[in-house]
Scaffold this motif. Structure first.
Motif, PDB file in Angstrom:
ATOM      1  N   TRP A  19       0.700  -1.278   0.111  1.00 51.91           N
ATOM      2  CA  TRP A  19       0.240   0.098   0.352  1.00 51.91           C
ATOM      3  C   TRP A  19       0.589   0.977  -0.177  1.00 51.91           C
ATOM      4  N   GLY A  20       1.615   1.407  -1.483  1.00 47.57           N
ATOM      5  CA  GLY A  20       2.981   3.116  -1.337  1.00 47.57           C
ATOM      6  C   GLY A  20       1.712   4.022  -1.281  1.00 47.57           C
ATOM      7  N   ALA A  21       1.086   4.650  -1.764  1.00 47.41           N
ATOM      8  CA  ALA A  21       0.456   5.611  -2.472  1.00 47.41           C
ATOM      9  C   ALA A  21       0.305   6.756  -0.986  1.00 47.41           C
ATOM     10  N   CYS A  22       0.787   7.199  -0.980  1.00 47.74           N
ATOM     11  CA  CYS A  22       0.219   8.299   0.096  1.00 47.74           C
ATOM     12  C   CYS A  22       0.659   9.462   0.314  1.00 47.74           C
ATOM     13  N   THR A  23      -0.583  10.695  -0.018  1.00 54.21           N
ATOM     14  CA  THR A  23      -0.298  12.061   0.166  1.00 54.21           C
ATOM     15  C   THR A  23      -0.475  12.494   1.442  1.00 54.21           C
ATOM     16  N   LYS A  24      -0.186  13.420   1.658  1.00 56.18           N
ATOM     17  CA  LYS A  24      -0.551  14.236   2.360  1.00 56.18           C
ATOM     18  C   LYS A  24      -1.623  15.079   2.774  1.00 56.18           C
ATOM     19  N   THR A  25      -2.112  15.331   3.265  1.00 53.34           N
ATOM     20  CA  THR A  25      -3.579  15.976   3.849  1.00 53.34           C
ATOM     21  C   THR A  25      -2.968  17.843   4.296  1.00 53.34           C
ATOM     22  N   ARG A  26      -3.682  18.834   4.410  1.00 53.50           N
ATOM     23  CA  ARG A  26      -3.085  19.819   5.059  1.00 53.50           C
ATOM     24  C   ARG A  26      -3.437  19.959   6.670  1.00 53.50           C
ATOM     25  N   ALA A  27      -3.530  18.651   7.348  1.00 53.63           N
ATOM     26  CA  ALA A  27      -3.205  18.633   8.334  1.00 53.63           C
ATOM     27  C   ALA A  27      -2.252  18.138   9.453  1.00 53.63           C
ATOM     28  N   GLU A  28      -1.243  17.248   7.579  1.00 53.15           N
ATOM     29  CA  GLU A  28       0.107  17.031   7.418  1.00 53.15           C
ATOM     30  C   GLU A  28       1.475  17.954   7.402  1.00 53.15           C
ATOM     31  N   VAL A  29       0.771  18.665   6.202  1.00 57.29           N
ATOM     32  CA  VAL A  29       1.806  18.928   6.163  1.00 57.29           C
ATOM     33  C   VAL A  29       2.378  20.374   6.968  1.00 57.29           C
ATOM     34  N   GLY A  57       2.141  24.429  -2.565  1.00 58.87           N
ATOM     35  CA  GLY A  57       2.656  23.387  -1.474  1.00 58.87           C
ATOM     36  C   GLY A  57       1.828  23.068  -0.760  1.00 58.87           C
ATOM     37  N   GLY A  58       0.152  23.069  -0.680  1.00 61.84           N
ATOM     38  CA  GLY A  58      -0.521  23.033   0.689  1.00 61.84           C
ATOM     39  C   GLY A  58      -0.499  21.458   0.414  1.00 61.84           C
ATOM     40  N   GLY A  59      -2.233  20.721   1.167  1.00 66.25           N
ATOM     41  CA  GLY A  59      -1.759  19.407   1.311  1.00 66.25           C
ATOM     42  C   GLY A  59      -2.943  19.244   0.180  1.00 66.25           C
ATOM     43  N   VAL A  60      -3.147  17.985  -0.070  1.00 67.74           N
ATOM     44  CA  VAL A  60      -3.075  16.986  -1.319  1.00 67.74           C
ATOM     45  C   VAL A  60      -5.482  17.110  -0.831  1.00 67.74           C
ATOM     46  N   ALA A  61      -6.376  17.606  -1.347  1.00 68.71           N
ATOM     47  CA  ALA A  61      -7.744  17.085  -0.751  1.00 68.71           C
ATOM     48  C   ALA A  61      -8.424  15.870  -0.831  1.00 68.71           C
ATOM     49  N   PHE A  62      -8.123  15.101  -1.832  1.00 62.59           N
ATOM     50  CA  PHE A  62      -8.760  13.653  -1.627  1.00 62.59           C
ATOM     51  C   PHE A  62      -7.977  12.214  -3.066  1.00 62.59           C
ATOM     52  N   GLY A  63      -6.369  12.901  -1.861  1.00 57.92           N
ATOM     53  CA  GLY A  63      -5.707  11.838  -2.587  1.00 57.92           C
ATOM     54  C   GLY A  63      -5.545  10.439  -2.089  1.00 57.92           C
ATOM     55  N   PRO A  64      -4.569   9.822  -2.805  1.00 58.82           N
ATOM     56  CA  PRO A  64      -4.495   8.077  -1.782  1.00 58.82           C
ATOM     57  C   PRO A  64      -3.714   8.481  -0.872  1.00 58.82           C
ATOM     58  N   ARG A  65      -4.316   7.278   0.147  1.00 61.12           N
ATOM     59  CA  ARG A  65      -4.212   7.364   1.612  1.00 61.12           C
ATOM     60  C   ARG A  65      -3.682   5.491   1.801  1.00 61.12           C
ATOM     61  N   ALA A  66      -2.615   5.660   2.143  1.00 58.69           N
ATOM     62  CA  ALA A  66      -2.103   3.882   2.269  1.00 58.69           C
ATOM     63  C   ALA A  66      -2.593   3.777   3.618  1.00 58.69           C
ATOM     64  N   VAL A  67      -3.991   2.896   3.247  1.00 58.92           N
ATOM     65  CA  VAL A  67      -4.329   2.688   4.709  1.00 58.92           C
ATOM     66  C   VAL A  67      -4.554   0.815   4.594  1.00 58.92           C
ATOM     67  N   PRO A  68      -3.621   0.383   4.821  1.00 62.36           N
ATOM     68  CA  PRO A  68      -3.565  -1.251   4.559  1.00 62.36           C
ATOM     69  C   PRO A  68      -4.875  -2.019   4.969  1.00 62.36           C
ATOM     70  N   MET A  69      -5.463  -3.237   3.953  1.00 59.54           N
ATOM     71  CA  MET A  69      -7.085  -3.720   3.905  1.00 59.54           C
ATOM     72  C   MET A  69      -6.394  -4.955   5.317  1.00 59.54           C
ATOM     73  N   HIS A  70      -7.094  -5.540   5.837  1.00 54.12           N
ATOM     74  CA  HIS A  70      -6.722  -6.675   6.117  1.00 54.12           C
ATOM     75  C   HIS A  70      -7.878  -7.996   6.694  1.00 54.12           C
ATOM     76  N   LEU A  71      -7.562  -9.325   5.632  1.00 53.39           N
ATOM     77  CA  LEU A  71      -8.708 -10.097   6.040  1.00 53.39           C
ATOM     78  C   LEU A  71      -8.964 -11.145   6.761  1.00 53.39           C
ATOM     79  N   LYS A  72      -9.366 -11.125   7.181  1.00 56.39           N
ATOM     80  CA  LYS A  72      -8.896 -12.394   8.299  1.00 56.39           C
ATOM     81  C   LYS A  72      -9.984 -13.969   7.906  1.00 56.39           C
ATOM     82  N   ILE A  73      -9.149 -14.625   8.275  1.00 58.03           N
ATOM     83  CA  ILE A  73      -9.122 -15.695   7.614  1.00 58.03           C
ATOM     84  C   ILE A  73      -8.872 -16.606   8.668  1.00 58.03           C
ATOM     85  N   ASN A  74     -10.042 -17.220   9.419  1.00 55.28           N
ATOM     86  CA  ASN A  74      -9.649 -18.541  10.207  1.00 55.28           C
ATOM     87  C   ASN A  74      -8.704 -19.159  10.249  1.00 55.28           C
ATOM     88  N   ARG A  75      -8.908 -19.888  11.140  1.00 59.33           N
ATOM     89  CA  ARG A  75      -7.178 -21.225  10.811  1.00 59.33           C
ATOM     90  C   ARG A  75      -8.105 -22.419  10.655  1.00 59.33           C
TER      91      ARG A  75
END
Length: 177
Positions: A19-29, A57-75
């Motif tokens: 999950w590589g692509a990640c942009t900074k919002t106005r709060a993170e710049v 130089g400002g933040g990105v409004a609706f850019g991609p976020r590196a939020v990994p999704m995880h699925l769980k499967i029982n053993r």
């Protein structure tokens, strides 16, 4: 049983995804804590921060976020999915023991291989065999204890060593060949 295979495969593919692509919002710049100019009287549009998405130089409004999704499967479900995949791919299986190599030799292994994708299941990690096989794109070498659904579905041929076959039979309570 198809749903188990699908869930196991999807869980595995999501776990290895980057999950590589990640942009900074106005709060993170950095910067922009002070109001650039006063609200009224300047004749310019009101502005609250230099880090607004409208500014250079400002933040990105609706850019991609590196939020990994995880699925769980029982053993037990994952175990059953591998068992189903092994039973389904029984027609593709052959018993072929790996050669004893004194030194790594990719050429020796590549001469043994057919033109299709091969999964080779071995009982333990033989260092020279592992080094010989790691550069061949159509070959996937895996230990019997670490088998999972994706290579079983990917392979057109499955080669199993005698010792690995006994490990799989004991682990999944199925009889091969």
């Amino acid at each position: 049983m198809k749903h188990l295979l699908h869930r196991a495969l999807r869980t595995h593919l999501l776990s290895i995804r980057q999950w590589g692509a990640c942009t900074k919002t106005r709060a993170e710049v950095r910067g922009g804590g002070r109001k650039p100019w006063k609200q009224k009287g300047t004749g310019r549009a009101r502005a609250g921060s230099r880090r607004s998405p409208l500014w250079r130089g400002g933040g990105v409004a609706f850019g991609p976020r590196a939020v990994p999704m995880h699925l769980k499967i029982n053993r037990k479900e994952a175990h059953k999915a591998v068992k189903v995949a092994l039973i389904a791919s029984a027609a593709k299986m052959q018993i072929i023991d790996p050669p004893l190599l004194a030194q790594p030799s990719c050429q020796t292994i590549s001469h043994m291989l057919p033109a299709t994708n091969v999964l080779w299941i071995v009982d333990k990690k033989h260092v020279n065999l592992w080094l010989s096989c790691r550069n061949i794109k159509t070959l996937h070498l895996i230990q019997a204890q670490h088998i999972y659904v994706k290579p079983l579905l990917w392979a057109k041929e499955i080669w199993i060593s005698h010792d690995a076959m006994h490990i799989l039979e004991a682990q999944y309570q199925i009889k091969f060949l």
